[in-house]
Write a protein that holds these residues in place. Sequence first.
Motif, PDB file in Angstrom:
ATOM      1  N   GLU A  58      40.060  19.743 -43.265  1.00 54.62           N
ATOM      2  CA  GLU A  58      41.412  20.583 -43.377  1.00 54.62           C
ATOM      3  C   GLU A  58      42.519  19.580 -43.477  1.00 54.62           C
ATOM      4  O   GLU A  58      42.587  18.446 -42.742  1.00 54.62           O
ATOM      5  CB  GLU A  58      41.599  21.270 -42.113  1.00 54.62           C
ATOM      6  CG  GLU A  58      42.968  22.030 -41.997  1.00 54.62           C
ATOM      7  CD  GLU A  58      43.537  23.109 -42.821  1.00 54.62           C
ATOM      8  OE1 GLU A  58      42.138  23.592 -43.432  1.00 54.62           O
ATOM      9  OE2 GLU A  58      44.336  23.790 -43.239  1.00 54.62           O
ATOM     10  N   VAL A  59      43.360  19.737 -44.667  1.00 54.22           N
ATOM     11  CA  VAL A  59      44.434  18.847 -44.897  1.00 54.22           C
ATOM     12  C   VAL A  59      45.819  19.545 -44.489  1.00 54.22           C
ATOM     13  O   VAL A  59      45.968  20.619 -45.176  1.00 54.22           O
ATOM     14  CB  VAL A  59      44.587  18.437 -46.306  1.00 54.22           C
ATOM     15  CG1 VAL A  59      45.454  17.407 -46.394  1.00 54.22           C
ATOM     16  CG2 VAL A  59      43.086  17.968 -46.871  1.00 54.22           C
ATOM     17  N   HIS A  60      46.600  19.079 -43.373  1.00 55.48           N
ATOM     18  CA  HIS A  60      47.644  19.606 -43.016  1.00 55.48           C
ATOM     19  C   HIS A  60      48.843  19.791 -44.068  1.00 55.48           C
ATOM     20  O   HIS A  60      48.906  18.967 -44.994  1.00 55.48           O
ATOM     21  CB  HIS A  60      48.303  19.129 -41.666  1.00 55.48           C
ATOM     22  CG  HIS A  60      48.746  17.839 -41.907  1.00 55.48           C
ATOM     23  ND1 HIS A  60      49.829  17.345 -42.631  1.00 55.48           N
ATOM     24  CD2 HIS A  60      48.261  16.553 -41.275  1.00 55.48           C
ATOM     25  CE1 HIS A  60      50.028  15.954 -42.473  1.00 55.48           C
ATOM     26  NE2 HIS A  60      49.005  15.555 -41.696  1.00 55.48           N
ATOM     27  N   GLY A  61      49.484  20.587 -43.981  1.00 56.65           N
ATOM     28  CA  GLY A  61      50.603  20.725 -44.941  1.00 56.65           C
ATOM     29  C   GLY A  61      52.007  19.905 -44.621  1.00 56.65           C
ATOM     30  O   GLY A  61      51.597  18.903 -43.837  1.00 56.65           O
ATOM     31  N   MET A 134      30.219  18.759 -48.312  1.00 56.82           N
ATOM     32  CA  MET A 134      31.655  18.346 -47.905  1.00 56.82           C
ATOM     33  C   MET A 134      32.707  19.027 -48.912  1.00 56.82           C
ATOM     34  O   MET A 134      32.305  19.051 -49.933  1.00 56.82           O
ATOM     35  CB  MET A 134      31.823  17.206 -47.702  1.00 56.82           C
ATOM     36  CG  MET A 134      30.996  16.308 -46.723  1.00 56.82           C
ATOM     37  SD  MET A 134      31.521  14.608 -46.205  1.00 56.82           S
ATOM     38  CE  MET A 134      31.825  13.918 -47.892  1.00 56.82           C
ATOM     39  N   VAL A 135      33.535  19.882 -48.292  1.00 62.38           N
ATOM     40  CA  VAL A 135      34.524  20.657 -48.787  1.00 62.38           C
ATOM     41  C   VAL A 135      35.839  20.215 -48.285  1.00 62.38           C
ATOM     42  O   VAL A 135      36.100  20.151 -47.120  1.00 62.38           O
ATOM     43  CB  VAL A 135      34.305  22.143 -48.858  1.00 62.38           C
ATOM     44  CG1 VAL A 135      35.500  22.845 -49.403  1.00 62.38           C
ATOM     45  CG2 VAL A 135      33.069  22.587 -49.375  1.00 62.38           C
ATOM     46  N   ILE A 136      36.894  20.122 -49.257  1.00 63.18           N
ATOM     47  CA  ILE A 136      38.322  19.860 -48.583  1.00 63.18           C
ATOM     48  C   ILE A 136      39.232  20.972 -49.073  1.00 63.18           C
ATOM     49  O   ILE A 136      38.875  21.661 -49.959  1.00 63.18           O
ATOM     50  CB  ILE A 136      38.633  18.724 -49.197  1.00 63.18           C
ATOM     51  CG1 ILE A 136      40.215  17.969 -48.792  1.00 63.18           C
ATOM     52  CG2 ILE A 136      38.825  18.947 -51.060  1.00 63.18           C
ATOM     53  CD1 ILE A 136      40.634  16.755 -49.460  1.00 63.18           C
ATOM     54  N   ALA A 141      51.236  21.648 -48.972  1.00 59.95           N
ATOM     55  CA  ALA A 141      51.069  20.192 -49.323  1.00 59.95           C
ATOM     56  C   ALA A 141      49.422  19.879 -49.194  1.00 59.95           C
ATOM     57  O   ALA A 141      48.958  18.981 -50.046  1.00 59.95           O
ATOM     58  CB  ALA A 141      51.772  19.438 -48.498  1.00 59.95           C
ATOM     59  N   GLY A 142      48.744  20.601 -48.045  1.00 55.87           N
ATOM     60  CA  GLY A 142      47.376  20.003 -47.922  1.00 55.87           C
ATOM     61  C   GLY A 142      46.599  20.774 -49.303  1.00 55.87           C
ATOM     62  O   GLY A 142      45.509  20.062 -49.552  1.00 55.87           O
ATOM     63  N   GLY A 143      46.942  21.969 -49.523  1.00 61.44           N
ATOM     64  CA  GLY A 143      46.413  22.556 -50.868  1.00 61.44           C
ATOM     65  C   GLY A 143      46.563  21.464 -52.061  1.00 61.44           C
ATOM     66  O   GLY A 143      45.625  21.331 -52.925  1.00 61.44           O
ATOM     67  N   ALA A 160      36.882  22.787 -53.216  1.00 60.50           N
ATOM     68  CA  ALA A 160      38.223  22.903 -52.664  1.00 60.50           C
ATOM     69  C   ALA A 160      38.673  24.113 -52.279  1.00 60.50           C
ATOM     70  O   ALA A 160      38.150  25.180 -53.144  1.00 60.50           O
ATOM     71  CB  ALA A 160      39.137  21.935 -53.564  1.00 60.50           C
ATOM     72  N   ILE A 161      39.382  24.341 -51.255  1.00 60.15           N
ATOM     73  CA  ILE A 161      39.998  25.548 -51.201  1.00 60.15           C
ATOM     74  C   ILE A 161      41.524  25.252 -51.009  1.00 60.15           C
ATOM     75  O   ILE A 161      41.924  24.370 -50.363  1.00 60.15           O
ATOM     76  CB  ILE A 161      39.589  26.171 -49.800  1.00 60.15           C
ATOM     77  CG1 ILE A 161      38.009  26.274 -49.838  1.00 60.15           C
ATOM     78  CG2 ILE A 161      40.221  27.413 -49.383  1.00 60.15           C
ATOM     79  CD1 ILE A 161      37.451  26.485 -48.470  1.00 60.15           C
ATOM     80  N   ALA A 162      42.232  25.814 -51.794  1.00 56.83           N
ATOM     81  CA  ALA A 162      43.793  25.590 -51.804  1.00 56.83           C
ATOM     82  C   ALA A 162      44.376  26.959 -51.655  1.00 56.83           C
ATOM     83  O   ALA A 162      44.196  27.928 -52.598  1.00 56.83           O
ATOM     84  CB  ALA A 162      44.228  25.006 -52.937  1.00 56.83           C
ATOM     85  N   TYR A 163      45.193  27.064 -50.482  1.00 55.42           N
ATOM     86  CA  TYR A 163      45.858  28.604 -50.491  1.00 55.42           C
ATOM     87  C   TYR A 163      47.499  28.227 -50.362  1.00 55.42           C
ATOM     88  O   TYR A 163      47.727  27.355 -49.502  1.00 55.42           O
ATOM     89  CB  TYR A 163      45.202  29.377 -49.288  1.00 55.42           C
ATOM     90  CG  TYR A 163      45.111  28.615 -48.035  1.00 55.42           C
ATOM     91  CD1 TYR A 163      45.863  28.760 -46.921  1.00 55.42           C
ATOM     92  CD2 TYR A 163      43.915  27.733 -47.831  1.00 55.42           C
ATOM     93  CE1 TYR A 163      45.677  27.949 -45.802  1.00 55.42           C
ATOM     94  CE2 TYR A 163      43.742  27.049 -46.837  1.00 55.42           C
ATOM     95  CZ  TYR A 163      44.457  27.193 -45.561  1.00 55.42           C
ATOM     96  OH  TYR A 163      44.457  26.532 -44.450  1.00 55.42           O
ATOM     97  N   ALA A 164      48.335  29.055 -50.848  1.00 54.92           N
ATOM     98  CA  ALA A 164      49.657  29.067 -50.890  1.00 54.92           C
ATOM     99  C   ALA A 164      50.266  27.782 -51.147  1.00 54.92           C
ATOM    100  O   ALA A 164      50.742  26.794 -50.475  1.00 54.92           O
ATOM    101  CB  ALA A 164      50.150  29.469 -49.474  1.00 54.92           C
ATOM    102  N   SER A 165      49.349  27.108 -52.068  1.00 52.59           N
ATOM    103  CA  SER A 165      49.400  25.659 -52.361  1.00 52.59           C
ATOM    104  C   SER A 165      50.541  25.278 -53.297  1.00 52.59           C
ATOM    105  O   SER A 165      50.963  25.989 -54.208  1.00 52.59           O
ATOM    106  CB  SER A 165      48.004  25.260 -53.004  1.00 52.59           C
ATOM    107  OG  SER A 165      48.206  24.013 -53.530  1.00 52.59           O
ATOM    108  N   ILE A 166      50.963  23.972 -53.164  1.00 45.53           N
ATOM    109  CA  ILE A 166      51.764  23.220 -54.252  1.00 45.53           C
ATOM    110  C   ILE A 166      51.016  22.909 -55.406  1.00 45.53           C
ATOM    111  O   ILE A 166      49.760  22.320 -55.212  1.00 45.53           O
ATOM    112  CB  ILE A 166      52.198  22.255 -53.944  1.00 45.53           C
ATOM    113  CG1 ILE A 166      53.477  22.534 -52.599  1.00 45.53           C
ATOM    114  CG2 ILE A 166      53.022  21.270 -55.015  1.00 45.53           C
ATOM    115  CD1 ILE A 166      54.084  21.322 -51.749  1.00 45.53           C
ATOM    116  N   ALA A 167      51.126  23.509 -56.748  1.00 42.45           N
ATOM    117  CA  ALA A 167      50.052  22.941 -58.136  1.00 42.45           C
ATOM    118  C   ALA A 167      51.122  22.418 -58.908  1.00 42.45           C
ATOM    119  O   ALA A 167      50.206  21.766 -60.029  1.00 42.45           O
ATOM    120  CB  ALA A 167      49.537  24.506 -58.271  1.00 42.45           C
ATOM    121  N   ASN A 168      52.258  22.518 -58.791  1.00 48.98           N
ATOM    122  CA  ASN A 168      53.132  21.848 -60.036  1.00 48.98           C
ATOM    123  C   ASN A 168      54.423  21.117 -59.264  1.00 48.98           C
ATOM    124  O   ASN A 168      55.384  21.806 -58.743  1.00 48.98           O
ATOM    125  CB  ASN A 168      53.518  23.059 -60.929  1.00 48.98           C
ATOM    126  CG  ASN A 168      54.204  22.584 -62.046  1.00 48.98           C
ATOM    127  OD1 ASN A 168      55.171  21.448 -62.340  1.00 48.98           O
ATOM    128  ND2 ASN A 168      53.883  23.194 -63.352  1.00 48.98           N
TER     129      ASN A 168
END
Length: 192
Positions: A58-61, A134-136, A141-143, A160-168
Amino acid sequence: CTVIRRSNGENIDPQFVSVPERVKTFLEDGTPVYGWLYHPKNPDFVAPEGERPPLYVEVHGGPEFSASTEYNPKVQVLTTIGVAVLDVDYPGSTRYGRAYRDALIGQWGEIDRVACRAIALHLAHEGKVDGQRMVIGGCSAGGYTALGEMASDGGVFAGAIAYASIANLFDLAKDTGGFEGGNLLTLVGDPR
């Protein structure tokens, strides 16, 4: 024994609650990487002998926030089904002093990914998790970190799992003003 209650007052059986273990490793340049490891915990299930659990990182925002050890239902659900969870405080996270937080300046999207990779591999080498499973993931910002890891040549994470993520970052720079807008330029430089 501590009684844990959900927000609706319902008691949660402590036999199913994974308590975090503090973990730490170092990057090649000696920079520390911290995390909280939640081991699988379910009294109704025992893994086959010698099997190591899969790992969700889990990568924090933020990106300048920090991992929390407060009760997190998502973490506890994963640990009850046999998944270890690592909540990472990569360089740039708060609570470790100014120098640690400032390590992210000019390196957002790089040092956070390298740190997540390093601490996950550290746990695999210690035999605490299965390095092949392993999955991240993360939110905001974590996404962004998780998506960046999937686009890199690291090859450490299976997904990877990215939700409500910054993508651009171009859109983020255009839509973000005030302190956050200036902070973005500090962390990654001008994306234009």
